[in-house]
Scaffold this active site. Structure first.
Site, short mmCIF file in Angstrom:
data_model
loop_
_atom_site.label_atom_id
_atom_site.label_comp_id
_atom_site.label_asym_id
_atom_site.label_seq_id
_atom_site.Cartn_x
_atom_site.Cartn_y
_atom_site.Cartn_z
N CYS A 33 -5.19 59.91 66.91
CA CYS A 33 -4.10 59.23 67.63
C CYS A 33 -4.09 57.75 67.26
O CYS A 33 -3.04 57.15 67.14
CB CYS A 33 -4.27 59.42 69.13
SG CYS A 33 -5.90 58.98 69.73
N GLU B 72 -3.05 60.52 77.79
CA GLU B 72 -3.46 59.86 76.54
C GLU B 72 -2.67 60.54 75.43
O GLU B 72 -3.02 61.64 75.00
CB GLU B 72 -4.96 60.07 76.30
CG GLU B 72 -5.88 59.47 77.35
CD GLU B 72 -5.98 57.96 77.26
OE1 GLU B 72 -5.51 57.38 76.27
OE2 GLU B 72 -6.53 57.37 78.19
P1 NAP Z 1 -0.57 69.25 71.87
O1 NAP Z 1 0.23 70.27 71.19
O2 NAP Z 1 0.04 68.47 72.97
O3 NAP Z 1 -1.89 70.01 72.40
C1 NAP Z 1 -2.85 69.35 73.18
C2 NAP Z 1 -3.27 70.25 74.33
O4 NAP Z 1 -2.13 70.47 75.18
C3 NAP Z 1 -3.71 71.64 73.89
O5 NAP Z 1 -4.73 72.08 74.76
C4 NAP Z 1 -2.46 72.48 74.06
O6 NAP Z 1 -2.73 73.83 74.27
C5 NAP Z 1 -1.87 71.86 75.30
N1 NAP Z 1 -0.42 71.98 75.44
C6 NAP Z 1 0.52 72.02 74.47
N2 NAP Z 1 1.75 72.08 75.01
C7 NAP Z 1 1.58 72.09 76.35
C8 NAP Z 1 2.48 72.14 77.45
N3 NAP Z 1 3.79 72.21 77.27
N4 NAP Z 1 1.96 72.14 78.70
C9 NAP Z 1 0.64 72.08 78.89
N5 NAP Z 1 -0.26 72.01 77.89
C10 NAP Z 1 0.20 72.02 76.63
O7 NAP Z 1 -1.14 68.17 70.87
P2 NAP Z 1 -1.74 68.43 69.44
O8 NAP Z 1 -0.64 68.53 68.49
O9 NAP Z 1 -2.74 69.51 69.47
O10 NAP Z 1 -2.56 67.06 69.28
C11 NAP Z 1 -2.04 66.00 68.60
C12 NAP Z 1 -1.36 65.01 69.52
O11 NAP Z 1 -2.29 64.48 70.46
C13 NAP Z 1 -0.88 63.80 68.72
O12 NAP Z 1 0.35 63.37 69.23
C14 NAP Z 1 -1.97 62.78 68.98
O13 NAP Z 1 -1.57 61.46 68.75
C15 NAP Z 1 -2.30 63.07 70.40
N6 NAP Z 1 -3.63 62.55 70.74
C16 NAP Z 1 -3.72 61.46 71.56
C17 NAP Z 1 -4.96 60.92 71.86
C18 NAP Z 1 -5.13 59.74 72.76
O14 NAP Z 1 -6.23 59.45 73.17
N7 NAP Z 1 -4.09 59.01 73.12
C19 NAP Z 1 -6.10 61.47 71.28
C20 NAP Z 1 -5.96 62.57 70.43
C21 NAP Z 1 -4.72 63.09 70.17
P3 NAP Z 1 -2.70 74.91 73.05
O15 NAP Z 1 -3.71 74.49 72.06
O16 NAP Z 1 -3.03 76.19 73.73
O17 NAP Z 1 -1.29 74.86 72.51
#
Ligand code: NAP
Length: 454
Positions: free
Chosen positions: A262, A228
């Site tokens: 998102c 997602e």
């Molecule tokens: P993110 O950096 O991808 O972080 C999300 C989760 O992934 C966190 O637990 C993070 O851990 C972990 N993570 C980060 N890099 C990783 C990697 N290389 N390998 C494994 N895990 C990893 O995302 P964000 O910036 O916090 O959240 C915003 C993004 O999420 C936006 O793009 C938004 O659109 C998307 N989102 C999508 C949905 C949907 O339902 N489609 C819903 C909400 C948000 P750490 O915190 O420890 O870094």
């Protein structure tokens, strides 16, 4: 590495936990696997009874958990209360409907009996984001647990209190320890967890960057993966739009969750004949948005989650201005404590600028003008993502044209895109794959076992 919560309104650290070492992660996986071996044989009715109890406890604690979320990531207290209530409603919904969603089905063939069964598969690993600290986990875990699986989740490192609250809530509701487990794992520890034989599938809600990495690990280990990811949802205003309603909803659709959703509307695409009217009214309404302390009931827009997130947004805006974008409202970082960024409206945004090409995770709107509805749909689809989209029109023909033409997982007409228990939620293109919520969500992590009796 630590799991550290910093209040974005005050910039103060409010809690800090060390990441688990490999022995700590192993303990969590042992617990989860052991719990699954019993949980898979519980009836859906038994699972539902604990889920209803979790809903009751959560409903009795809404102000407490809402304040925790506001302090950990800055959403307004009103929004946090709404999120907690929505979580309880989802627990009740899947407790009530889980049984019918997971019923075995007879499928007539040439055999004497044949059909399919939805069987649980094991411990699912979920990597979760901070933007809806309770809801993202609930949306994934509740249908998955009702189906007889167990969930191990790595929450975002800035919302440890919300992660611990959820695990504790499930234990207090009567779920055995291990049915919902949080692991304070660092990103570097994620590949080993995905590879562990006690984990059977993985899901991420988060960025495209993390999605590529998790999908690669799932692929290496031949495990199912649901993603997602992000989006740049179009908000399409057709010639028959009811402009008062559309403008009011455009503001909410953009500033909800302080712009960090998102499925928040990010690109506002208006047909030429309604463009001047929309831009004038929308800019005025965005200019009036009340920025402030998220605990204050009069606040409509709280701070962004972190200094890094605000810097990224400010750079996306300033570099687009350098390339020719015009700022109608906002665009200037206020001088105050807290990671605040104002409601902002950009027009004349060059196609190759960062505001056009990247996801804007904050209260910044890009307004684009289209020749007509077909052109608006073309612009709406001109993005690598395909999460949600909305169409604003009173004419059914225009609504149907947009529903059919937009390349996204969900289209809403005359309402802002939202997740609902009854509707599958998920994206297409680089917004990910797989579905949460609804019967499809309850079945997403099941083995669909066909049977045939000659
Ligand atoms: P993110 O950096 O991808 O972080 C999300 C989760 O992934 C966190 O637990 C993070 O851990 C972990 N993570 C980060 N890099 C990783 C990697 N290389 N390998 C494994 N895990 C990893 O995302 P964000 O910036 O916090 O959240 C915003 C993004 O999420 C936006 O793009 C938004 O659109 C998307 N989102 C999508 C949905 C949907 O339902 N489609 C819903 C909400 C948000 P750490 O915190 O420890 O870094």
């Amino acid at each position: 590495m630590t799991f550290t919560a910093t209040n974005p309104a005050t910039e103060e650290i409010i809690s800090e936990y060390p990441a688990l070492d490999s022995a700590g992660i192993d303990n969590a996986l042992v617990r989860a696997h052991g719990a699954f071996l019993k949980w898979r044989s519980a009836s859906v009715a038994e699972r539902a009874a604990s889920m209803t109890r979790a809903a009751e406890i959560l409903e009795s604690e809404i102000p407490v958990v809402a304040e925790l979320m506001t302090r950990e990531m800055g959403k307004t207290f009103a929004a946090a209360k709404g999120e907690a209530m929505k979580c309880a409603a989802t627990m009740r919904y899947f407790a009530e409907h889980g049984e019918s969603m997971l019923l075995s089905e007879n499928l007539p063939t040439k055999g004497s009996r044949s059909g399919l069964r939805y069987e649980p598969i094991g411990a699912i690993f979920a990597v979760m984001p901070w933007n809806f600290p309770l809801w993202q986990v609930v949306r994934m875990a509740v249908p998955t647990i009702i189906a007889g699986n167990v969930v191990v989740f790595k929450h975002a490192s800035n919302v440890p209190g919300s992660a611990l609250y959820l695990e504790d809530l499930f234990v207090r509701a009567g779920f055995a320890p291990g049915i919902l487990t949080t692991v304070f794992a660092a990103v570097e520890q994620v590949p080993a967890i995905i590879a562990d034989p006690r984990i059977v599938a993985v899901t991420l809600t988060g960025s495209e960057r993390a999605g590529r990495s998790i999908a690669a690990e799932a692929g290496k280990n031949l495990k199912k993966c649901v993603l997602e990811l992000g989006g740049s949802d179009p908000f399409v205003i057709a010639s028959s739009a009811d402009m008062e309603h559309t403008v009011a909803m455009a503001v909410t659709a953009r500033i909800q969750n302080n712009g960090q959703a998102c499925i928040a509307a990010k690109r506002f695409i208006v047909v030429h004949e309604r463009a001047d009217e929309f831009i004038e009214k929308y800019a005025a309404a965005m200019g009036a948005v009340q920025l402030g302390d998220p605990m204050d009931p009069s606040t409509e827009l709280g701070p962004l989650v972190s200094s890094a997130q605000r810097e990224l947004l400010a750079t996306q805006v300033s570099s687009s201005i350098e390339r020719g974008a015009k700022v109608l409202v906002g665009g200037v970082v206020p001088e105050r404590t807290g990671y605040y960024y104002p409601a902002t409206v950009l027009t004349d945004v060059p196609e190759d600028s960062r505001a056009s090409c990247e996801e804007l995770f904050g209260p910044v709107s890009v307004v684009l003008e289209a020749r007509d509805l077909a052109d608006a749909i073309r612009i709406g689809n001109d993005t690598p993502w395909g999460l949600g989209a909305s169409i604003w029109a009173q004419d059914d023909g225009e609504i149907d044209e947009a529903i059919a033409g937009l390349e996204v997982g969900t289209v809403f007409a005359n309402a802002m895109v939202a997740s609902m228990n009854e509707l599958p939620f998920g994206g297409t293109k680089f917004s990910g794959f797989g579905r949460e919520l609804s019967a499809l969500g309850a079945r997403e992590f099941t083995n669909v076992k066909s049977y045939f009796v000659a």
